[in-house]
Design an enzyme around this catalytic site. Sequence first.
Site, short mmCIF file in Angstrom:
data_model
loop_
_atom_site.label_atom_id
_atom_site.label_comp_id
_atom_site.label_asym_id
_atom_site.label_seq_id
_atom_site.Cartn_x
_atom_site.Cartn_y
_atom_site.Cartn_z
N ASP A 8 0.84 -1.20 0.00
CA ASP A 8 0.00 0.00 0.00
C ASP A 8 0.87 1.25 0.00
O ASP A 8 0.76 2.11 0.88
CB ASP A 8 -0.94 -0.01 1.22
N LYS A 30 -0.13 -8.44 -1.66
CA LYS A 30 -1.50 -7.91 -1.74
C LYS A 30 -1.50 -6.58 -2.47
O LYS A 30 -0.79 -5.64 -2.08
CB LYS A 30 -2.10 -7.72 -0.34
N LYS A 60 -12.36 -5.94 -2.95
CA LYS A 60 -13.60 -5.98 -2.16
C LYS A 60 -14.82 -5.68 -3.03
O LYS A 60 -15.61 -4.76 -2.75
CB LYS A 60 -13.53 -5.00 -0.98
N VAL A 61 -15.01 -6.46 -4.05
CA VAL A 61 -16.07 -6.22 -5.03
C VAL A 61 -17.45 -6.26 -4.36
O VAL A 61 -17.77 -7.20 -3.62
CB VAL A 61 -16.00 -7.26 -6.17
N ARG A 207 2.34 -2.05 6.70
CA ARG A 207 3.22 -0.99 7.18
C ARG A 207 4.41 -1.47 8.01
O ARG A 207 5.52 -0.94 7.85
CB ARG A 207 2.41 0.07 7.94
#
Length: 227
Positions: A8, A30, A60-61, A207
């Site tokens: 991320d 991911k 997250k459809v 993180r």
Amino acid sequence: MKLCVALDLANSDECLRVARELKGLDVWLKVGLRAYLRDGFKFINELKNVDNFKIFLDLKVHDIPNTMADACEVISQIGADMINIHASAGRVAMNSVMERLSKLNNRPLVLAVSALTSFDEESFSEIYAAHIKESVVKFSKISYECGLDGIVCSVYESLDIKNATSSNFLTLTPGIRPFGESNDDQKRVANLKTAMSNKSDFIVVGRPIYQSKNPREITEKILYNIT
């Protein structure tokens, strides 16, 4: 238990830098909504070209059943090894997705999203008028009956889900702070020991890895502790 490293980061170059540092390690990567919207499906190929990593495409459809099935068919054909859909879309939607993907020669793993780990009991109840654990177990039963492979949940629901479904029903648990790092925007967090005792199949760590001075070193330390 498998480690899934969340990429991320602010741009694809930073994500690829971390991926290269993890080359040769037994990890999944991911890719979330921001990275996918920013970098597109070509980014999946770029990550796989680094070391043929397994990719969890975390989009997250959530939509009406046919639209969800269409979307999942598309993202299943771009190299994702695992995808997720919202259980709260309902039984018809989940059945539609699985029926569509069953026609593919090599479908990805499909997980349901239960209650986001950013929810605590109060904020979840405000939206759903229900308790987290009871709702997550209910979501898991429906997802299991629809033929999904597993569910995204917090560590604290993992055992209850397996007891309500099957020991083979996968639990992927975000909100992992391996060695007691800051919770940041997560509410239901856990360390490695708790994840292992609750029989998580996948843990997601972001993180604490990519913000560390040495991502490979911290990843190796996590792998040492879970294998």
